[in-house]
Write an enzyme that holds these catalytic residues in place. Structure first.
Site, PDB file in Angstrom:
ATOM      1  CG  HIS A 260      -0.466   0.148   2.520  1.00  0.00           C
ATOM      2  ND1 HIS A 260      -0.535  -0.833   3.489  1.00  0.00           N
ATOM      3  CD2 HIS A 260       0.146   1.199   3.124  1.00  0.00           C
ATOM      4  CE1 HIS A 260       0.016  -0.394   4.605  1.00  0.00           C
ATOM      5  NE2 HIS A 260       0.440   0.841   4.408  1.00  0.00           N
TER       6      HIS A 260
ATOM      7  CD  GLU B  52      -4.986  -0.901   3.256  1.00  0.00           C
ATOM      8  OE1 GLU B  52      -4.049  -1.673   2.957  1.00  0.00           O
ATOM      9  OE2 GLU B  52      -5.169  -0.457   4.390  1.00  0.00           O
TER      10      GLU B  52
HETATM   11  C1  F6R Z   1       1.923   7.105   5.785  1.00  0.00           C
HETATM   12  C2  F6R Z   1       1.295   6.163   4.874  1.00  0.00           C
HETATM   13  C3  F6R Z   1       1.616   4.714   4.803  1.00  0.00           C
HETATM   14  C4  F6R Z   1       3.032   4.333   5.205  1.00  0.00           C
HETATM   15  C5  F6R Z   1       3.234   2.813   5.132  1.00  0.00           C
HETATM   16  C6  F6R Z   1       4.608   2.409   5.608  1.00  0.00           C
HETATM   17  O1  F6R Z   1       1.400   8.411   5.627  1.00  0.00           O
HETATM   18  O2  F6R Z   1       0.456   6.595   4.169  1.00  0.00           O
HETATM   19  O3  F6R Z   1       1.338   4.252   3.506  1.00  0.00           O
HETATM   20  O4  F6R Z   1       3.940   4.985   4.365  1.00  0.00           O
HETATM   21  O5  F6R Z   1       2.270   2.185   5.910  1.00  0.00           O
HETATM   22  O6  F6R Z   1       4.722   2.689   6.968  1.00  0.00           O
HETATM   23  P1  F6R Z   1       6.104   2.527   7.761  1.00  0.00           P
HETATM   24  O7  F6R Z   1       6.989   3.617   7.272  1.00  0.00           O
HETATM   25  O8  F6R Z   1       5.733   2.751   9.213  1.00  0.00           O
HETATM   26  O9  F6R Z   1       6.622   1.172   7.460  1.00  0.00           O
END
Ligand code: F6R
Length: 241
Positions: free
Chosen positions: A138, A143
């Site tokens: 995503h 999603e």
């Molecule tokens: C954040 C967002 C999400 C994150 C993704 C990865 O604004 O929209 O798509 O970029 O869930 O999250 P991390 O960096 O915590 O692995």
């Protein structure tokens, strides 16, 4: 697609911050699309350090964040508004009136999303969009099987995203089940896209998304078609390429 391999998280963060600060130096009144999540925190930290040294100035920059939970107030410590302030905005000279995050407090999803698309349009579109990637591919809250042609819209979060976000809440029941997110169309319309990914748990999805077919089942895979897409990976996330 340009892939930059960094050694570790600090190196990935520094390289991504370099690209963002180059954007701000080349166009001081640029529009930055920003992301929350764990991955970009080091990038924001590095930008704050350079701001403190006088190397980068955000006084003319406009920001538009990717997403926000629906039904959450700005001052809720779990809101993305709050996250962005505590991890970045409170420490640099970004003008508060030029900071934009979807309005999670507005329960009228249609109105909130239309208003956000209008904001992106009014500011002249996004010059550089920063992204992380979810373990299921995503981007934003788009999603698997999200339509590629949507602007900002309201989404029901999948069980895997709720699970992944539980770490930020006291308990799983507190994780909101809906969010407003820029759509894939909004992201693809950004003039440049920069993705950061680190850690062994991102290695499989990085390979699938960027070396597999472009498919709505893996939303990030569409970035293969973006004319100016840069992917900054640490060694662990790049391990399967
Ligand atoms: C954040 C967002 C999400 C994150 C993704 C990865 O604004 O929209 O798509 O970029 O869930 O999250 P991390 O960096 O915590 O692995």
């Amino acid at each position: 697609m340009k892939i930059i391999c960094a050694t570790d998280y600090a190196d990935m963060s520094r390289k991504a911050a370099n690209i963002l600060s180059a954007q701000v130096i080349m166009k001081p009144n640029c529009v930055l699309g920003l992301a929350t999540g764990g991955t970009p925190v080091g990038t924001y930290r590095q930008l704050i350090e350079w701001y403190n040294k006088g190397d980068v100035d955000f006084s003319e920059v406009t920001t538009v964040n990717l997403d926000e939970y629906r039904g959450i107030l700005k001052d809720n410590p779990q809101s993305y508004w709050y996250f962005m302030h505590k991890n970045f905005f409170d420490f640099v000279n970004i003008a508060p009136e030029r900071v934009h995050v979807p309005d999670g407090a507005n329960l009228d999803a249609d109105a909130a999303c239309k208003e956000y698309d209008a904001v992106i349009h009014q500011v002249g579109g996004i010059d550089l969009q920063l992204l992380g990637i979810g373990p299921d591919g995503h981007i934003g809250f788009n999603e698997p099987n999200a339509a590629f042609e949507l602007g900002t819209h309201c989404v029901d979060l999948t069980e895997s995203t709720i699970e992944a976000n539980t770490r930020f809440f006291e308990k799983k029941e507190d994780v909101p089940h809906q969010a407003y997110t820029m759509g894939i169309k909004s992201i693809m319309q950004a003039r440049k896209v920069l993705m950061v990914a680190n850690g062994a748990n991102k290695a499989d999805i990085v390979k699938t998304a960027f070396f597999g077919p472009v498919t709505p089942e893996v939303p990030a895979s569409i970035l293969q078609m973006h004319p100016d897409f840069t992917l900054v990976l640490d060694a662990e996330a790049a391990a399967k390429l």
